[in-house]
Scaffold this motif. Structure first.
Motif, PDB file in Angstrom:
ATOM      1  N   MET A 145      32.525   5.239  17.241  1.00  0.00           N
ATOM      2  CA  MET A 145      31.798   4.786  16.054  1.00  0.00           C
ATOM      3  C   MET A 145      30.705   5.771  15.661  1.00  0.00           C
ATOM      4  N   GLY A 146      30.554   6.847  16.426  1.00  0.00           N
ATOM      5  CA  GLY A 146      29.535   7.844  16.124  1.00  0.00           C
ATOM      6  C   GLY A 146      28.220   7.602  16.854  1.00  0.00           C
ATOM      7  N   GLY A 147      28.227   6.685  17.824  1.00  0.00           N
ATOM      8  CA  GLY A 147      27.006   6.363  18.558  1.00  0.00           C
ATOM      9  C   GLY A 147      26.964   6.998  19.926  1.00  0.00           C
ATOM     10  N   GLN A 148      25.943   6.642  20.663  1.00  0.00           N
ATOM     11  CA  GLN A 148      25.750   7.125  22.027  1.00  0.00           C
ATOM     12  C   GLN A 148      25.294   5.949  22.877  1.00  0.00           C
ATOM     13  N   LEU A 149      25.936   5.752  24.019  1.00  0.00           N
ATOM     14  CA  LEU A 149      25.605   4.643  24.904  1.00  0.00           C
ATOM     15  C   LEU A 149      24.495   5.059  25.860  1.00  0.00           C
ATOM     16  N   ASP A 150      23.488   4.215  25.982  1.00  0.00           N
ATOM     17  CA  ASP A 150      22.376   4.459  26.892  1.00  0.00           C
ATOM     18  C   ASP A 150      22.204   3.202  27.735  1.00  0.00           C
ATOM     19  N   ILE A 151      22.253   3.329  29.049  1.00  0.00           N
ATOM     20  CA  ILE A 151      22.095   2.191  29.952  1.00  0.00           C
ATOM     21  C   ILE A 151      20.637   2.145  30.407  1.00  0.00           C
ATOM     22  N   ILE A 152      19.981   1.014  30.167  1.00  0.00           N
ATOM     23  CA  ILE A 152      18.561   0.849  30.493  1.00  0.00           C
ATOM     24  C   ILE A 152      18.388  -0.380  31.370  1.00  0.00           C
ATOM     25  N   ALA A 153      17.674  -0.209  32.483  1.00  0.00           N
ATOM     26  CA  ALA A 153      17.301  -1.344  33.337  1.00  0.00           C
ATOM     27  C   ALA A 153      15.862  -1.709  32.989  1.00  0.00           C
ATOM     28  N   ARG A 154      15.623  -2.984  32.672  1.00  0.00           N
ATOM     29  CA  ARG A 154      14.277  -3.436  32.300  1.00  0.00           C
ATOM     30  C   ARG A 154      13.679  -4.255  33.437  1.00  0.00           C
ATOM     31  N   PHE A 155      12.478  -3.886  33.832  1.00  0.00           N
ATOM     32  CA  PHE A 155      11.736  -4.569  34.880  1.00  0.00           C
ATOM     33  C   PHE A 155      10.398  -5.012  34.318  1.00  0.00           C
TER      34      PHE A 155
ATOM     35  N   GLY B 295       8.256  -1.986  33.644  1.00  0.00           N
ATOM     36  CA  GLY B 295       8.728  -0.885  32.816  1.00  0.00           C
ATOM     37  C   GLY B 295      10.238  -0.790  32.746  1.00  0.00           C
ATOM     38  N   GLU B 296      10.707   0.237  32.064  1.00  0.00           N
ATOM     39  CA  GLU B 296      12.136   0.477  31.861  1.00  0.00           C
ATOM     40  C   GLU B 296      12.564   1.744  32.588  1.00  0.00           C
ATOM     41  N   VAL B 297      13.821   1.761  33.005  1.00  0.00           N
ATOM     42  CA  VAL B 297      14.402   2.941  33.628  1.00  0.00           C
ATOM     43  C   VAL B 297      15.732   3.227  32.947  1.00  0.00           C
ATOM     44  N   HIS B 298      15.898   4.455  32.454  1.00  0.00           N
ATOM     45  CA  HIS B 298      17.172   4.875  31.878  1.00  0.00           C
ATOM     46  C   HIS B 298      18.066   5.321  33.035  1.00  0.00           C
ATOM     47  N   ILE B 299      19.211   4.683  33.178  1.00  0.00           N
ATOM     48  CA  ILE B 299      20.127   4.987  34.270  1.00  0.00           C
ATOM     49  C   ILE B 299      20.938   6.227  33.875  1.00  0.00           C
ATOM     50  N   SER B 300      20.846   7.266  34.695  1.00  0.00           N
ATOM     51  CA  SER B 300      21.456   8.542  34.322  1.00  0.00           C
ATOM     52  C   SER B 300      22.767   8.839  35.028  1.00  0.00           C
ATOM     53  N   GLN B 301      23.110   8.117  36.084  1.00  0.00           N
ATOM     54  CA  GLN B 301      24.300   8.478  36.853  1.00  0.00           C
ATOM     55  C   GLN B 301      25.579   8.391  36.029  1.00  0.00           C
ATOM     56  N   PHE B 302      25.608   7.594  34.979  1.00  0.00           N
ATOM     57  CA  PHE B 302      26.810   7.486  34.168  1.00  0.00           C
ATOM     58  C   PHE B 302      27.015   8.727  33.324  1.00  0.00           C
ATOM     59  N   LYS B 303      25.947   9.421  32.997  1.00  0.00           N
ATOM     60  CA  LYS B 303      26.075  10.691  32.285  1.00  0.00           C
ATOM     61  C   LYS B 303      26.701  11.729  33.195  1.00  0.00           C
ATOM     62  N   GLU B 304      26.367  11.671  34.502  1.00  0.00           N
ATOM     63  CA  GLU B 304      26.956  12.589  35.469  1.00  0.00           C
ATOM     64  C   GLU B 304      28.456  12.342  35.588  1.00  0.00           C
ATOM     65  N   ILE B 305      28.865  11.080  35.594  1.00  0.00           N
ATOM     66  CA  ILE B 305      30.286  10.730  35.668  1.00  0.00           C
ATOM     67  C   ILE B 305      31.018  11.271  34.446  1.00  0.00           C
ATOM     68  N   GLU B 306      30.399  11.140  33.282  1.00  0.00           N
ATOM     69  CA  GLU B 306      31.015  11.642  32.052  1.00  0.00           C
ATOM     70  C   GLU B 306      31.188  13.154  32.126  1.00  0.00           C
TER      71      GLU B 306
END
Length: 115
Positions: A79-89, A92-103
């Motif tokens: 669709m022209g977007g970008q998926l970003d996985i965020i864990a909210r605590f 604060g928030e943490v952007h999960i980066s390991q899925f970018k490594e898998i890609e």
């Protein structure tokens, strides 16, 4: 005869106007995949063509409640977007980066197999 929403809105109190605007923003920020696709004015066929699959597969994907992150990422990127996985605590928030490594690994594997 239907009246323009603007006329109704103009008669609302400022508090009601603000509440209405906030509710509309929330509704637009949270939606199922099918509604997101429609809001972006794309058809299931458009997405299927980008993903080199059949329209029926896109229909099934949109109905799923559980799927691989890679599948969701491909759909969003189609669709022209970008998926970003965020864990909210609470703190604060943490952007999960390991899925970018898998890609990145998947992209390098597909480049090696096609070369």
């Amino acid at each position: 005869m239907a009246k323009p929403f603007k006329n109704l809105r103009d008669k609302m109190s400022p508090q009601a106007q603000n509440a209405s605007e906030e509710k509309a923003k929330k509704m637009l920020s949270e939606m199922p995949l099918q509604e997101l696709r429609k809001a972006r004015q794309l058809s299931q066929k458009n997405i299927a063509e980008v993903l080199s699959t059949e329209q029926a597969n896109i229909s099934r994907l949109e109905q799923r409640t559980d799927m691989y992150i890679s599948t969701l990422r491909s759909y969003i990127e189609a669709m022209g977007g970008q998926l970003d996985i965020i864990a909210r605590f609470p703190d604060g928030e943490v952007h999960i980066s390991q899925f970018k490594e898998i890609e990145s690994l998947q992209n390098s594997k597909s480049a090696q197999s096609s070369g």
